[in-house]
Write an enzyme that holds these catalytic residues in place. Structure first.
Site, short mmCIF file in Angstrom:
data_model
loop_
_atom_site.label_atom_id
_atom_site.label_comp_id
_atom_site.label_asym_id
_atom_site.label_seq_id
_atom_site.Cartn_x
_atom_site.Cartn_y
_atom_site.Cartn_z
N SER A 4 93.26 9.75 64.14
CA SER A 4 92.21 10.43 63.56
C SER A 4 91.09 11.35 64.38
O SER A 4 90.36 10.85 65.12
CB SER A 4 91.60 9.87 62.43
OG SER A 4 90.43 10.19 62.48
N1 LIG Z 1 84.69 14.88 57.13
C1 LIG Z 1 86.00 13.41 57.02
C2 LIG Z 1 87.54 13.77 57.46
C3 LIG Z 1 87.76 12.73 57.62
C4 LIG Z 1 89.46 13.15 57.15
O1 LIG Z 1 90.19 13.50 56.85
N2 LIG Z 1 90.31 11.64 58.06
C5 LIG Z 1 91.35 12.02 57.90
C6 LIG Z 1 91.94 12.16 59.40
S1 LIG Z 1 91.36 13.02 60.67
C7 LIG Z 1 92.13 10.93 57.04
O2 LIG Z 1 91.32 9.54 56.86
N3 LIG Z 1 92.85 11.06 56.20
C8 LIG Z 1 93.64 10.57 54.58
C9 LIG Z 1 93.61 10.87 53.56
O3 LIG Z 1 92.25 11.90 53.59
O4 LIG Z 1 93.75 10.35 52.80
C10 LIG Z 1 85.02 12.99 58.45
O5 LIG Z 1 84.33 14.04 58.51
O6 LIG Z 1 85.22 12.82 58.58
#
Ligand SMILES: N[C@@H](CCC(=O)N[C@@H](CS)C(=O)NCC(=O)O)C(=O)O
Length: 220
Positions: free
Chosen positions: A11
């Site tokens: 991530s």
């Molecule tokens: N805007 C958030 C984005 C976080 C994000 O989308 N992380 C992804 C991995 S890159 C995630 O956890 N996805 C799982 C989900 O949204 O269910 C940040 O900057 O922390």
């Protein structure tokens, strides 16, 4: 009490927090969450973080999602000085703007063009998203015109956040060399950022391998 960071090395927002925490010399207890295996949607994690994302910080009774909010908090609370996130309001507001640009424009445009369609929807690269992503890279290129770092003359928390998205885009084949200032800055980051290989390159290599596998399955 040690802070806990829920993360996954693939991530890129997670890696942003790892790089910033290293630069700030902040100790974190790392808790790797298996996103691909769906651990982030488990009851236990949802209770902790209803947004079901990584990165996610637990500092005592403070529970914080959103990578930009996390690095701002770490810099304000644990930075030895304010060099990476100055108190000077004009300097700080430019850093904040770059962070919002990162989470509100660059990250979602990259995500909607490459990550979501290839890894989650199985529909292949979203060609319609490419002009918007190119526009975001042009904007970043303009920010870097005459500046060594994204918010000006000094490296800041915004560089750690933006570099993980830009380097991931490069690793999956987005041609960053078309944006001369961005390419020079990326090379500068690779040189200047402590433990760049361990904290960013390894995770992005894993991501790039996984992305290429998924893409070739879709194309075959
Ligand atoms: N805007 C958030 C984005 C976080 C994000 O989308 N992380 C992804 C991995 S890159 C995630 O956890 N996805 C799982 C989900 O949204 O269910 C940040 O900057 O922390």
């Amino acid at each position: 009490m040690t802070m806990e960071l829920y993360y996954n090395p693939m991530s890129f927002p997670s890696r942003a927090v790892l790089l910033a925490a290293r630069a700030l010399d902040v100790g974190l207890e790392l808790k790797k969450l298996d996103i691909l295996g769906g651990e982030h949607m488990g009851e236990e994690y949802l209770k902790l973080n209803p947004q079901h994302t990584v990165p996610f910080l637990v500092d005592g009774d403070l529970h914080l999602s959103e990578s930009a909010a996390i690095v701002m908090y770490l810099a304000d609370s644990y930075g030895k000085d304010d060099t990476l996130y100055p108190q000077d309001l004009k300097k700080r507001s430019i850093i904040n703007q770059r962070l919002f640009f990162s989470t509100g424009t660059l990250f979602p445009r990259f995500g909607q063009t490459y990550v979501v369609p290839v890894l989650f929807k199985g529909t292949g690269i979203n060609e319609d998203g490419i002009p918007g992503l190119e526009d975001a890279f042009n904007t970043l290129n303009d920010y870097l015109d005459g500046n060594d770092w994204v918010a000006g003359e000094a490296i800041s928390i915004a560089d750690y956040c933006i570099v993980t998205t830009v380097s991931t885009a490069e690793a999956i084949g987005f041609d960053v060399s078309r944006y001369e200032n961005v390419a020079a800055w990326l090379a500068r980051c690779k040189e200047a950022i402590e433990e760049y290989d361990d904290l960013n390159q390894n995770g992005l290599d894993q991501f790039a391998t996984y992305f290429a596998e998924k893409l070739s399955q879709l194309e075959s």
